[in-house]
Scaffold this motif. Structure first.
Motif, PDB file in Angstrom:
ATOM      1  N   ASN A 325       0.856  -1.188   0.000  1.00 58.56           N
ATOM      2  CA  ASN A 325       0.000   0.000   0.000  1.00 58.56           C
ATOM      3  C   ASN A 325       0.895   1.241   0.000  1.00 58.56           C
ATOM      4  N   ARG A 326       1.008   1.908  -1.158  1.00 56.13           N
ATOM      5  CA  ARG A 326       1.917   3.037  -1.313  1.00 56.13           C
ATOM      6  C   ARG A 326       1.213   4.385  -1.197  1.00 56.13           C
ATOM      7  N   ASP A 327       0.008   4.365  -0.651  1.00 51.86           N
ATOM      8  CA  ASP A 327      -0.743   5.609  -0.500  1.00 51.86           C
ATOM      9  C   ASP A 327      -0.172   6.446   0.651  1.00 51.86           C
ATOM     10  N   GLU A 332      -0.043   8.265  -4.401  1.00 52.35           N
ATOM     11  CA  GLU A 332       0.588   6.952  -4.529  1.00 52.35           C
ATOM     12  C   GLU A 332       2.063   7.142  -4.874  1.00 52.35           C
ATOM     13  N   LEU A 397      -3.096  -5.584   0.680  1.00 50.84           N
ATOM     14  CA  LEU A 397      -1.822  -4.917   0.465  1.00 50.84           C
ATOM     15  C   LEU A 397      -1.038  -4.806   1.767  1.00 50.84           C
TER      16      LEU A 397
END
Length: 533
Positions: A325-327, A332, A397
């Motif tokens: 999870n790259r939020d 992102e 994720l």
């Protein structure tokens, strides 16, 4: 010996307690690593998203490229020892790297599904990698050697100096991964690769302008021999340039064939180790020979470390892109930008460990090189254990914190191993072999990278989360176990170093007179200034 030492008494020649030349080399290596890591962080995505190569082939190209990058320093180191000197080798390497990175910025149109890549663009890409491979071969081993030339072998500042130098490496890697990764994944590959090329050009300019601060370190061992006709009327210098062109053409082809590169690596490694061992047994006294054997053990131990650590640019990069999870506050984060975490942590912790090693050295309590290597391997393994555990907490994720934690543990492990290994190569070698030993150190890194590519192909075979996690559990257990083994046998390694008889290299009055350096000889250091490894 092609080098010179600064002494503490020369106030004009030091800055923050170190020779000014250290900081010239710091900035050169910073920009070189900016270009290298900025490009490398993008490479796997460029191959899979721009050229649409399948995962196994793309990882094979990445593995062949990085392996060749670490094979060539043994050639560059040997040529510098015998003919060129480290300074000329670094200059030639910088020029080749600028050309290579400029070529990487020529990307052409993205390949569409079902189409083939433009052969011209593809060959420019492979040729650019070949220029970078040759450039690193001349620059990488020799710039580290030049740092060693600035200090007597018994100088207590050596590990500190290499750690400061290592911080320069990682400042460049941090900035390169952030800027090139952001530009490449956001605006286009050419912008990311182009920024890497500009960084290398800046490094080359710093090196040329900063030559006076190096005070003669790394000059050719015999200027007359270098430029005099030797074979068919050609001087060694011209022959080296012609050989470099041939090496680029060979690398242009080899970078496409992972298996061939691995065979070449095995042959090169076997020849190098056989030559070093034979020369040590025949030419060196028992203590010098044992120190070379200690250095060889350290070189072999690092192979396991880099095989697992270098997953960062391959399987960990893909895992981050696909399963993390790259939020971050609604944005992102591009996956390649996470490559900057390792370098960022080194910037934070390198000064701390540099000061710690000096403080422990002054008290005679500095852990041995073998002990530091073992600690590095254990921390590397713990990083994989933490990531695998975190990945199994949720079927979705993986939370970003676990990627941060693995890079943190890998960083502290790297700081216990890599700068200490660089220092040990220059410290344990005899003057006539220091470039060769530094090149062999990077050859060991090549072995680690070759294994890393094979491991990554297994871990990321189908891109499934479970495949990655299973592989990371195994990596963690193996690294921790091997690290504990190295810690147990570290007293044997220390015994082989014969630190009680270690002496500074005698620079000699003839060297001072020839170069007009005006430096005193390096001998005569007090025993209490020696590193207590």
């Amino acid at each position: 010996m092609a080098g010179t030492y600064e002494q503490d008494g020369d106030a004009a020649g030091t800055f923050l307690g170190h020779p000014k030349g250290l900081f010239i080399l710091f900035f050169v290596e910073m920009w070189e690593r900016f270009s290298y890591y900025g490009m490398r962080g993008l490479l796997i995505f460029y191959l899979t998203k721009h050229f649409l190569f399948d995962r196994e082939f793309a990882l094979g190209i990445l593995g062949a490229y990085v392996t060749l990058v670490y094979i060539t320093p043994i050639i560059g180191g040997a040529l510098a020892d015998r003919y060129m000197g480290a300074r000329r080798a670094v200059l030639l390497g910088g020029i080749l790297l600028v050309i290579g990175h400029a070529g990487m910025a020529i990307e052409g149109s993205p390949v569409q599904q079902g189409e083939q890549a433009d052969p011209l663009i593809l060959n420019i890409f492979y040729l650019s990698l070949a220029f970078i491979i040759a450039g690193v071969g001349f620059l990488k081993a020799n710039i580290s050697t030049m740092v060693g030339f600035l200090y007597p072998k018994t100088d207590g500042r050596r590990d500190s100096a290499f750690t400061i130098f290592y911080m320069g490496i990682n400042l460049g890697a941090f900035l390169g991964s952030l800027l090139c990764g952001f530009l490449g994944e956001t605006f286009g590959w050419a912008y990311g690769f182009g920024a890497a090329g500009v960084g290398m050009l800046l490094g080359l300019v710093v090196f040329v302008l900063g030559r006076p601060q190096l005070r003669g370190a790394g000059e050719a061992p015999d200027e007359v021999k270098l430029t005099s006709p030797a074979f068919m009327g050609l001087s060694p210098q011209i022959l080296i340039y012609l050989g470099t062109a041939l090496m680029i053409l060979i690398a242009w082809q080899l970078v496409r064939y992972q298996d061939t590169v691995n065979i070449l690596l095995a042959i090169t490694g076997g020849v190098a180790l056989t030559f070093i061992i034979a020369k040590s047994v025949i030419q060196l006294d028992p203590h010098e020979r044992d120190r070379i054997f200690a250095a060889i053990l350290l070189i072999l131990f690092q192979i396991m470390f880099w095989a697992l650590f270098e997953q960062a640019s391959s399987s960990l990069n893909l895992f981050t892109d696909e399963h993390v999870n790259r939020d971050l506050f609604g944005w992102e984060v591009p996956a390649s930008m996470f490559q900057s975490l390792n370098a960022g942590f080194i910037i934070l912790f390198a000064p701390v460990l540099a000061a710690l090693w000096v403080r422990l050295s002054n008290k005679g309590r500095d852990p041995s090189a073998g002990m530091k290597f073992g600690l590095g391997l254990v921390q590397l393994g713990l990083g994989y254990v933490v990531l695998a555990w975190g990945a199994e907490l949720d079927n979705g994720l993986v939370p970003m914190i676990f990627i941060v934690l693995i890079y943190l543990l890998h960083t502290t492990g790297e700081l216990c191993l890599s700068p200490v290994g660089l220092s040990a190569m220059t410290r344990l070698s005899v003057p006539s072999m220091v470039g060769l030993m530094m090149g062999t150190w990077f050859l060991g890194s090549a072995g680690g990278n070759a294994l890393s590519a094979i491991i990554a192909q297994e871990a990321a075979a189908d891109g499934a989360k479970g495949g990655y996690v299973s592989a990371y559990w195994d990596m963690g257990y193996y690294a921790v176990g091997f690290g504990l083994f190295v810690m147990v046998i570290s007293p044997l390694i220390t015994k082989l170093m014969h630190l009680d008889t270690l002496k500074d290299d005698n620079v000699g009055d003839d060297l001072v007179g020839q170069r007009g350096v005006g430096e005193p000889q390096a001998g005569g250091m007090h025993p209490e200034t020696r590193l207590a490894e």
